[in-house]
Design an enzyme around this catalytic site. Structure first.
Site, PDB file in Angstrom:
ATOM      1  N   LYS A  65       1.315  -1.086  -0.006  1.00  0.00           N
ATOM      2  CA  LYS A  65       0.428   0.377  -0.033  1.00  0.00           C
ATOM      3  C   LYS A  65       1.085   1.061   0.235  1.00  0.00           C
ATOM      4  CE  LYS A  65      -3.842  -2.325   1.826  1.00  0.00           C
ATOM      5  NZ  LYS A  65      -5.171  -1.591   2.828  1.00  0.00           N
ATOM      6  N   ASP A 101     -10.646   1.937   2.310  1.00  0.00           N
ATOM      7  CA  ASP A 101     -10.883   1.433   4.173  1.00  0.00           C
ATOM      8  C   ASP A 101     -11.594   1.812   4.345  1.00  0.00           C
ATOM      9  OD1 ASP A 101      -8.748  -1.257   2.907  1.00  0.00           O
ATOM     10  OD2 ASP A 101      -7.123  -0.061   3.641  1.00  0.00           O
TER      11      ASP A 101
END
Ligand code: ATR
Length: 268
Positions: A65, A101
């Site tokens: 990420k 997220d």
């Protein structure tokens, strides 16, 4: 031509994302394929370059990420704040790095579970990548008195400073929390009780990790301590995927049926 998407990670073979996106595509009638892409640990950029030469977007999972954050041309607000990208979206100005997220967590909490986030005194456990992606969205949704508790307090403090919230150690979390979100990876090793049971009694406990049956060690432990409600992170997985699907396709898939499908069976 059918648009191609994938989730890139290492390891990634057991990801549920292909199942989730295939179901989204089926129910929305979108013409796309979605696969897995395992990149070498030091090979994210090469893998992304190659896939996105013809592919239309990537989801990014552990451990890439931050690499993805560096690779993209621009960031949306959530990715900029989190310092992490989990969705790469093509735009006229190059590749946009997004982070779905936090939006996924809040959507699961408020829309699916119908737990109140606005005004909820919120304790977050952990200060790693999982937590980094959700603090901003929880605050934005109106979570109050937000505190980040972590084994390594300095990490919690650094994150708390970034988001303007409080930090503490795992043994000084106190009580009276409405919402407790576990983002430590300790639960994966079977450790349920990271904090005193009093901290979760009467509160709603959410584990960002998940198991097929929802009974993660953290959820099982929290229930035994008298939590008002518990939930694992499978709903968040589906909701963050739905947000990515929306960013790519401009269509919002129904998530309840996909969540039921995954809970019910299919690949683990
Ligand atoms: P991720 O990116 O998946 O969140 P990470 O960055 O390694 O992974 O973070 C894991 C989190 O779980 C951290 O908050 C870690 O605490 P430390 O920062 O002190 O390492 C926490 N964690 C992992 N194992 C733990 C354990 N046995 N007890 C308490 N916290 C633990």
């Amino acid at each position: 031509m059918t648009d191609r998407y994938a989730v890139v990670g290492n390891p990634v073979a057991h990801s549920l994302s292909p199942t989730i996106h295939a179901e989204f595509a089926r129910v929305t009638g979108e013409d796309l394929t979605y696969g897995t892409l395992e990149a070498p640990i030091d090979g994210f950029a090469r893998a992304a370059d190659r896939f996105l030469a013809s592919g239309r977007g990537l989801n990014v999972t552990v451990p890439f990420k931050l690499d993805a954050w560096r690779w993209v041309d621009r960031h949306d607000d959530y990715a900029a704040a989190a310092g992490a990208v989990n969705t790469i979206v093509p735009t006229e100005d190059g590749w946009l790095g997004c982070n779905t997220d936090g939006v996924g967590l809040v959507a699961d909490l408020t829309e699916h579970l119908r737990w109140q986030v606005a005004g909820a005194r919120t304790l977050i456990l952990g200060a790693g990548g999982a937590v980094q992606g959700v603090v901003g969205a929880l605050s934005e949704a109106g979570a109050e008195d937000v505190a980040i508790a972590n084994r390594t307090v300095a990490k919690a403090q650094a994150l708390a400073d970034r988001f303007g919230v409080r930090a503490c150690s795992l043994d000084e979390v106190g009580g009276g929390w409405d919402l407790i979100v576990n983002g430590t990876s300790a639960g994966l090793a079977g450790t349920g009780g990271l904090i005193a049971g009093d901290a979760v009694a009467g509160g709603r406990c959410y584990d960002m990790f998940y198991t097929r049956d929802g009974a993660t060690p953290f959820c099982t432990w929290a229930k035994a301590q008298g939590a008002r409600a518990v939930a694992d992170g499978l709903g968040m997985l589906v909701e963050q995927a739905a947000q990515a699907f929306y960013l790519w396709r401009g269509v919002r898939p129904d998530t309840a049926s996909v969540l039921a499908l995954i809970r019910g069976g299919g690949p683990s």
